[in-house]
Design an enzyme around this catalytic site. Structure first.
Site, PDB file in Angstrom:
ATOM      1  N   GLN A  91       2.205  -5.908  -3.132  1.00 33.17           N
ATOM      2  CA  GLN A  91       2.563  -5.958  -1.698  1.00 33.17           C
ATOM      3  C   GLN A  91       3.879  -5.190  -1.463  1.00 33.17           C
ATOM      4  O   GLN A  91       4.178  -4.293  -2.232  1.00 33.17           O
ATOM      5  CB  GLN A  91       2.662  -7.398  -1.196  1.00 33.17           C
ATOM      6  N   LYS A 141       1.956   2.312  -4.895  1.00 25.80           N
ATOM      7  CA  LYS A 141       2.639   1.826  -6.094  1.00 25.80           C
ATOM      8  C   LYS A 141       1.773   1.983  -7.341  1.00 25.80           C
ATOM      9  O   LYS A 141       2.290   2.288  -8.407  1.00 25.80           O
ATOM     10  CB  LYS A 141       3.000   0.338  -5.942  1.00 25.80           C
ATOM     11  N   GLY A 142       0.448   1.776  -7.185  1.00 30.72           N
ATOM     12  CA  GLY A 142      -0.466   1.818  -8.338  1.00 30.72           C
ATOM     13  C   GLY A 142      -0.307   3.115  -9.105  1.00 30.72           C
ATOM     14  O   GLY A 142      -0.176   3.125 -10.331  1.00 30.72           O
ATOM     15  N   GLY A 154      -4.366  -4.745  -4.346  1.00 32.30           N
ATOM     16  CA  GLY A 154      -5.369  -3.801  -4.832  1.00 32.30           C
ATOM     17  C   GLY A 154      -4.661  -2.526  -5.220  1.00 32.30           C
ATOM     18  O   GLY A 154      -4.153  -1.826  -4.362  1.00 32.30           O
ATOM     19  N   HIS A 155      -4.544  -2.256  -6.512  1.00 28.93           N
ATOM     20  CA  HIS A 155      -3.876  -1.040  -6.962  1.00 28.93           C
ATOM     21  C   HIS A 155      -4.929  -0.020  -7.382  1.00 28.93           C
ATOM     22  O   HIS A 155      -5.739  -0.289  -8.258  1.00 28.93           O
ATOM     23  CB  HIS A 155      -2.945  -1.344  -8.148  1.00 28.93           C
ATOM     24  N   THR A 156      -4.899   1.126  -6.720  1.00 24.46           N
ATOM     25  CA  THR A 156      -5.897   2.150  -7.006  1.00 24.46           C
ATOM     26  C   THR A 156      -5.293   3.198  -7.918  1.00 24.46           C
ATOM     27  O   THR A 156      -4.219   3.713  -7.647  1.00 24.46           O
ATOM     28  CB  THR A 156      -6.344   2.818  -5.689  1.00 24.46           C
ATOM     29  N   ASP A 216       0.817  -1.222   0.000  1.00 22.83           N
ATOM     30  CA  ASP A 216       0.000   0.000   0.000  1.00 22.83           C
ATOM     31  C   ASP A 216       0.844   1.261   0.000  1.00 22.83           C
ATOM     32  O   ASP A 216       0.434   2.284   0.559  1.00 22.83           O
ATOM     33  CB  ASP A 216      -0.955   0.026   1.214  1.00 22.83           C
TER      34      ASP A 216
END
Ligand code: IMP
Length: 422
Positions: free
Chosen positions: A223, A16-17, A40-42, A13
């Site tokens: 991750q 990275k996204g 989960g990449h936002t 978190d």
């Protein structure tokens, strides 16, 4: 842009996204190499929010080739949903997405076993995302996994699933959980296999050919370093190699084809799930949660928050070979009066300048802090390094220096243009 691995330098978190999305513009291929839909990449593009779990976020740039490599574990039903969700938003997936024939398949018994193991651990639980990641990698290592190449071969899939369900249903029964119906699992996964068949290929050959042509490849990490199965705070980790080496084994692209390693860290620290977090701090958690920030993209859980920890990021620089650092969420600290940065740990008489391998020791470590004055002014609108407030620049420079690497990028908000290059 050359071939670049991007990794998280903390516990995932790190934002990275958004950095992947920015770097993807200059890449031809974007490759996922480890983990599964626990990630989960936002990414925000204008007002539209995209949350990607398995599909590399390069898919949001027209024409970029996106690869789910052999090191990833794929829940096919969830991948089909993700692809359909992207298509409904007008994103072109067909022809741009490639899925490794060697990627292992996550099946419903993996999810149930993940849940049962967590239940049985009680207070010692890991706090997994319950996506079946650990049991799926466990089957891979035990050589009883089902791969994409098996899923898309109907008679073989049927036989393997029958065999695997027999064993896993016996285990589930023994644990007091309900066994799974072969007919139901088979129908859903067979259908997902049919839908995914056009995407499945030898991604090793595809990427080899791309490197031969001199294409630019971005390996998007999922991750973070301290969730790595080898280098993380074991057992409070995920089940894959989330560090830079995992990008090579998880894609089949050799180490001598890699040019750079980008590390991404937040301007503070967060962690979801259980396990040690030496700089954890209630006031900073209240501040960030109060701003509506730091809730998990996959599970919605509030993230645990703390001060920046350069023992952690220095260790991450060491094991990943990070030569460029991106610091994100800088605007989250805009109102803080005095910032603390952990520069070492004290454990009894001993001082650590690296992360001790024993999670129990790490949990008992007392952080040694340096203090920095806050900038106490909004930064979200700033687009140039020299326009950032001087205390902010000093803080960010110190984080990079204490981490033993070079600052290359700063992010002051979720939008693509809220990015400062140095
Ligand atoms: P698992 O990967 O679901 O087995 O979860 C193991 C640990 O990794 C838990 O502490 C999770 O919260 C954490 N984890 C897994 N994926 C992510 C992620 O994408 N971001 C942050 N933490 C994660």
């Amino acid at each position: 842009m050359a071939n670049t691995i991007l990794v998280g330098a903390q516990w995932g978190d790190e934002g990275k996204g958004k950095i992947i999305d920015v770097l993807a513009e200059r890449s031809d291929y974007v490759v996922r190499t480890a983990g599964g839909n626990n990630a989960g990449h936002t990414v925000f593009i204008g007002p539209q929010k995209y949350v990607l779990h398995l599909v590399p976020s390069g898919i949001l740039w027209p024409g970029k080739k996106c690869v789910i490599g052999n090191g990833v574990v794929v829940d096919p039903v969830s991948l089909v949903e993700e692809i359909e969700g992207l298509q409904a938003l007008g994103v072109k997936v067909d022809g741009n997405l490639f899925l490794s024939e060697c990627a292992h398949v996550v099946l419903p018994y993996h999810r149930l076993l993940d849940e049962q193991r967590e239940l049985r651990k009680g207070r010692q639980k890991i706090g997994t995302t319950k996506r079946g990641i650990g049991p799926a990698y466990g089957d891979k290592a035990a050589r009883v996994g089902i791969r994409m190449v098996d899923l898309i071969n109907p008679p073989r899939f049927e036989a393997l699933l029958r065999q695997r369900l027999r064993e896993n249903n016996a285990v589930l029964r023994a644990l007091g959980a309900r066994p799974l119906s072969f007919a139901r699992v088979h129908a859903a996964y067979r259908a997902a296999g049919d839908r995914l068949r056009p995407f499945v290929t030898s991604t090793v050959m595809l990427l080899h050919e791309a490197t031969r042509r001199g294409a630019n490849i971005l390996f998007e990490g999922a991750q973070g370093t301290f969730l790595d199965i080898d280098h993380g705070t074991y057992p409070y980790v995920t089940s894959s190699n989330t560090t830079a080496g995992g990008a090579c084994t998880g894609s089949g692209v050799p180490p001598n084809k890699i040019d750079h390693v980008y590390g991404v860290m937040k301007a503070y620290t967060t962690r979801v799930g259980e396990g040690p977090l030496p700089t954890e701090n209630a006031a900073i958690a209240d501040l960030l949660h109060g701003m509506g920030r730091e809730f998990g993209a996959t599970t919605g859980r509030p993230r645990r928050c703390g001060w920046a920890d350069t023992v952690v990021t220095r260790h991450a620089v060491m094991v990943n070979g990070i030569d460029r650092l991106a610091i994100t969420n800088v605007d989250g600290l805009d109102t803080v009066e005095t910032l603390k940065v952990c520069i070492g740990y004290r454990h009894g008489d001993r001082r650590y300048d690296y992360v001790p391998a024993d999670a129990a020791v790490l949990a008992e470590c007392e952080p040694v802090y340096a203090e920095f004055p806050g900038w106490r002014t909004p930064t979200g609108h700033i687009r140039e390094w020299r326009k950032l407030p001087a205390p902010c620049r000093a803080y960010l420079k110190a984080l990079a220096e204490l981490s033993n690497t070079r600052l290359a990028m700063v992010s002051v908000g979720p939008a693509r243009d809220q990015t400062i290059f140095l």
